[in-house]
Design a protein around this motif. Structure first.
Motif, PDB file in Angstrom:
ATOM      1  N   VAL A  16      28.764 -35.192 -15.112  1.00  0.00           N
ATOM      2  CA  VAL A  16      28.799 -35.120 -13.625  1.00  0.00           C
ATOM      3  C   VAL A  16      28.845 -33.507 -13.107  1.00  0.00           C
ATOM      4  N   ILE A  17      29.640 -32.779 -13.752  1.00  0.00           N
ATOM      5  CA  ILE A  17      29.687 -31.374 -13.358  1.00  0.00           C
ATOM      6  C   ILE A  17      28.430 -30.673 -13.812  1.00  0.00           C
ATOM      7  N   ALA A  18      27.930 -30.952 -15.017  1.00  0.00           N
ATOM      8  CA  ALA A  18      26.644 -30.291 -15.459  1.00  0.00           C
ATOM      9  C   ALA A  18      25.443 -30.859 -14.624  1.00  0.00           C
ATOM     10  N   LEU A  19      25.413 -31.738 -14.226  1.00  0.00           N
ATOM     11  CA  LEU A  19      24.352 -32.590 -13.200  1.00  0.00           C
ATOM     12  C   LEU A  19      24.389 -31.638 -11.966  1.00  0.00           C
ATOM     13  N   THR A  20      25.493 -31.834 -11.533  1.00  0.00           N
ATOM     14  CA  THR A  20      25.923 -31.244 -10.126  1.00  0.00           C
ATOM     15  C   THR A  20      25.462 -29.746 -10.100  1.00  0.00           C
ATOM     16  N   TRP A  21      25.757 -28.759 -11.337  1.00  0.00           N
ATOM     17  CA  TRP A  21      25.456 -27.615 -11.118  1.00  0.00           C
ATOM     18  C   TRP A  21      23.879 -27.265 -11.330  1.00  0.00           C
ATOM     19  N   HIS A  22      23.424 -28.049 -11.992  1.00  0.00           N
ATOM     20  CA  HIS A  22      21.858 -27.993 -12.191  1.00  0.00           C
ATOM     21  C   HIS A  22      21.232 -28.210 -11.012  1.00  0.00           C
ATOM     22  N   TYR A  23      21.153 -29.370 -10.201  1.00  0.00           N
ATOM     23  CA  TYR A  23      20.514 -29.896  -9.277  1.00  0.00           C
ATOM     24  C   TYR A  23      20.681 -29.737  -8.021  1.00  0.00           C
ATOM     25  N   THR A  24      22.067 -29.160  -7.738  1.00  0.00           N
ATOM     26  CA  THR A  24      22.423 -29.101  -6.150  1.00  0.00           C
ATOM     27  C   THR A  24      21.507 -28.015  -5.657  1.00  0.00           C
ATOM     28  N   GLY A  25      21.213 -26.753  -6.269  1.00  0.00           N
ATOM     29  CA  GLY A  25      20.605 -26.093  -5.646  1.00  0.00           C
ATOM     30  C   GLY A  25      18.894 -26.241  -5.352  1.00  0.00           C
ATOM     31  N   TYR A  26      18.574 -27.150  -6.098  1.00  0.00           N
ATOM     32  CA  TYR A  26      17.032 -27.724  -5.994  1.00  0.00           C
ATOM     33  C   TYR A  26      17.278 -28.342  -4.879  1.00  0.00           C
ATOM     34  N   ASN A  27      18.132 -29.381  -4.321  1.00  0.00           N
ATOM     35  CA  ASN A  27      18.148 -30.306  -3.227  1.00  0.00           C
ATOM     36  C   ASN A  27      18.358 -29.370  -2.007  1.00  0.00           C
ATOM     37  N   ALA A  28      19.160 -28.354  -2.238  1.00  0.00           N
ATOM     38  CA  ALA A  28      19.602 -27.500  -1.118  1.00  0.00           C
ATOM     39  C   ALA A  28      18.348 -26.814  -0.637  1.00  0.00           C
ATOM     40  N   VAL A  29      17.582 -26.254  -1.307  1.00  0.00           N
ATOM     41  CA  VAL A  29      16.383 -25.691  -0.962  1.00  0.00           C
ATOM     42  C   VAL A  29      15.362 -26.487  -0.130  1.00  0.00           C
ATOM     43  N   ILE A  30      15.414 -27.868  -0.363  1.00  0.00           N
ATOM     44  CA  ILE A  30      14.679 -29.177   0.020  1.00  0.00           C
ATOM     45  C   ILE A  30      15.171 -29.077   1.646  1.00  0.00           C
ATOM     46  N   TYR A  31      16.504 -29.175   1.648  1.00  0.00           N
ATOM     47  CA  TYR A  31      17.196 -29.515   2.861  1.00  0.00           C
ATOM     48  C   TYR A  31      16.965 -28.223   3.657  1.00  0.00           C
ATOM     49  N   LEU A  32      16.937 -26.862   3.291  1.00  0.00           N
ATOM     50  CA  LEU A  32      16.852 -25.962   4.039  1.00  0.00           C
ATOM     51  C   LEU A  32      15.443 -25.965   4.519  1.00  0.00           C
ATOM     52  N   ALA A  33      14.480 -26.147   3.944  1.00  0.00           N
ATOM     53  CA  ALA A  33      13.148 -26.346   4.396  1.00  0.00           C
ATOM     54  C   ALA A  33      12.866 -27.415   5.632  1.00  0.00           C
ATOM     55  N   GLY A  34      13.634 -28.452   5.516  1.00  0.00           N
ATOM     56  CA  GLY A  34      13.889 -29.400   6.654  1.00  0.00           C
ATOM     57  C   GLY A  34      14.542 -28.738   7.839  1.00  0.00           C
ATOM     58  N   LEU A  35      15.536 -28.140   7.465  1.00  0.00           N
ATOM     59  CA  LEU A  35      16.279 -27.426   8.678  1.00  0.00           C
ATOM     60  C   LEU A  35      15.562 -26.421   9.418  1.00  0.00           C
ATOM     61  N   GLN A  36      14.711 -25.507   8.689  1.00  0.00           N
ATOM     62  CA  GLN A  36      13.948 -24.484   9.331  1.00  0.00           C
ATOM     63  C   GLN A  36      12.735 -25.122  10.091  1.00  0.00           C
ATOM     64  N   SER A  37      12.584 -26.452   9.828  1.00  0.00           N
ATOM     65  CA  SER A  37      11.336 -27.037  10.560  1.00  0.00           C
ATOM     66  C   SER A  37      11.790 -27.862  12.124  1.00  0.00           C
ATOM     67  N   ILE A  38      13.260 -27.858  12.098  1.00  0.00           N
ATOM     68  CA  ILE A  38      13.750 -28.449  13.308  1.00  0.00           C
ATOM     69  C   ILE A  38      13.647 -27.591  14.637  1.00  0.00           C
ATOM     70  N   PRO A  39      12.925 -27.807  15.790  1.00  0.00           N
ATOM     71  CA  PRO A  39      12.741 -27.123  16.831  1.00  0.00           C
ATOM     72  C   PRO A  39      13.918 -26.482  17.065  1.00  0.00           C
ATOM     73  N   LYS A  40      14.264 -25.172  17.610  1.00  0.00           N
ATOM     74  CA  LYS A  40      15.436 -24.696  17.764  1.00  0.00           C
ATOM     75  C   LYS A  40      15.645 -24.925  19.520  1.00  0.00           C
ATOM     76  N   GLU A  41      14.575 -25.458  20.290  1.00  0.00           N
ATOM     77  CA  GLU A  41      14.844 -25.833  21.531  1.00  0.00           C
ATOM     78  C   GLU A  41      15.793 -26.904  21.621  1.00  0.00           C
ATOM     79  N   LEU A  42      15.889 -27.912  20.726  1.00  0.00           N
ATOM     80  CA  LEU A  42      16.810 -28.913  20.838  1.00  0.00           C
ATOM     81  C   LEU A  42      18.054 -28.507  20.659  1.00  0.00           C
ATOM     82  N   TYR A  43      18.461 -27.588  19.608  1.00  0.00           N
ATOM     83  CA  TYR A  43      19.852 -27.058  19.648  1.00  0.00           C
ATOM     84  C   TYR A  43      20.342 -26.359  21.046  1.00  0.00           C
TER      85      TYR A  43
END
Length: 300
Positions: A173-200
């Motif tokens: 579990v530790i090895a998998l989490t270390w290896h793949y967390t950053g990959y998913n974080a970049v995907i989430y980051l792309a989604g966050l940047q696509s949210i219109p700031k006007e909503l916030y």
């Protein structure tokens, strides 16, 4: 003389007729289609036939569904399925939660040198699977491992990370989490940047706090991306092979034996290709059921 001159022209017209505007798209996709048929479709069909046979080479004989009946009655297969499901239930939620928290931090304007931090978070996913497995096998050694040395500074006795059934699963579990967390974080980051700031901005004008903005704006806007990462992570974990193979070899006492590793052992250690092919099709069915079920639940 007229006839002899018209024949070459007719042949040229016949040859040119194969290359028309209507045929060009099919000609362009022909190499990819041939590659798919040779390297994808044929192995799938051949594996289906092999799963209905036993033996090897000229001694191969047709046995029908015997391999699948053996699969249902095989306790090691159910052990591997249990281990895979246990790692899936524990590791995937932890990894995706860390990835979401990291993406929120990396998207914050308060963080300086965000580009450098994003690169650092994504770097582990670029590491080769075998390479980082060997690295973790050194870090998690009981006697001279880096992790036990760090824990020893706080008075913790050395932990047998790879020799105990419980801690071996935790190590995976530790090895998998270390290896793949950053990959998913970049995907989430792309989604966050696509949210219109006007909503916030509108939510802040209405007096919504940070927690309210997160649950009412961020999560609904990220729902398709959350669904995508859950499905991809589930499929990837169900096919887990490299980490158990390199770190524990499926041990101790088959506590980290996964379906893919069990498939590999039957196919390339015991050369029981018929049974290995049956395991492969069972795994395909499990992945398909999980994927379809998750997509339908997330739509609801």
């Amino acid at each position: 003389m007229t006839l002899t001159l018209s024949r070459p022209r007719e042949r040229a017209r016949t040859r040119r007729s194969y290359v028309t505007r209507r045929n060009i798209p099919y000609l362009l996709i022909m190499p990819a289609l041939l590659g798919f048929l040779v390297f994808k479709a044929y192995p799938i069909i051949a594996a289906m036939y092999i799963s209905l046979t036993t033996g090897a080479g000229a001694a191969r004989s047709f046995v029908g569904l015997d391999n699948y009946v053996r699969l249902v009655n095989d306790p090691l297969f159910w052990t591997s399925l249990w281990n895979t499901g246990l790692i899936l239930v524990v590791q995937v939620p932890i990894m995706l939660l860390f990835a979401l928290l990291l993406s929120l931090g990396l998207n914050s304007p308060l963080v300086r040198l965000r580009g450098l931090w994003r690169l650092g978070v994504f770097m582990p996913s670029l590491t080769g699977l075998v390479a980082y497995g060997v690295m973790f096998s050194v870090i998690l050694r009981k006697d001279a491992g880096l992790l036990n040395w760090l824990l020893g500074l706080f008075g913790v006795t050395p932990i047998d990370w790879l020799g105990s059934p419980f801690w071996a699963r935790i190590s995976i579990v530790i090895a998998l989490t270390w290896h793949y967390t950053g990959y998913n974080a970049v995907i989430y980051l792309a989604g966050l940047q696509s949210i219109p700031k006007e909503l916030y901005e509108a939510a802040m004008v209405d007096g919504a706090g940070a927690a309210r903005r997160f649950w009412s704006i961020t999560v609904p806007q990220l729902r398709p991306i959350l669904a995508l990462t859950v499905v991809l992570s589930t499929i990837g974990t169900l096919q887990l092979f490299d980490e158990p193979f390199v770190l524990t070899g499926g041990g101790p006492d088959n506590s980290t034996l996964t379906i893919s590793l069990y498939l590999y052992q039957n196919g390339f250690r015991y050369f029981d290709f018929g049974y290995a092919a049956a395991i492969a099709y069972a795994l395909t069915l499990i992945v398909a059921v999980f994927g379809i079920a998750q997509m339908r639940l997330q739509k609801k």
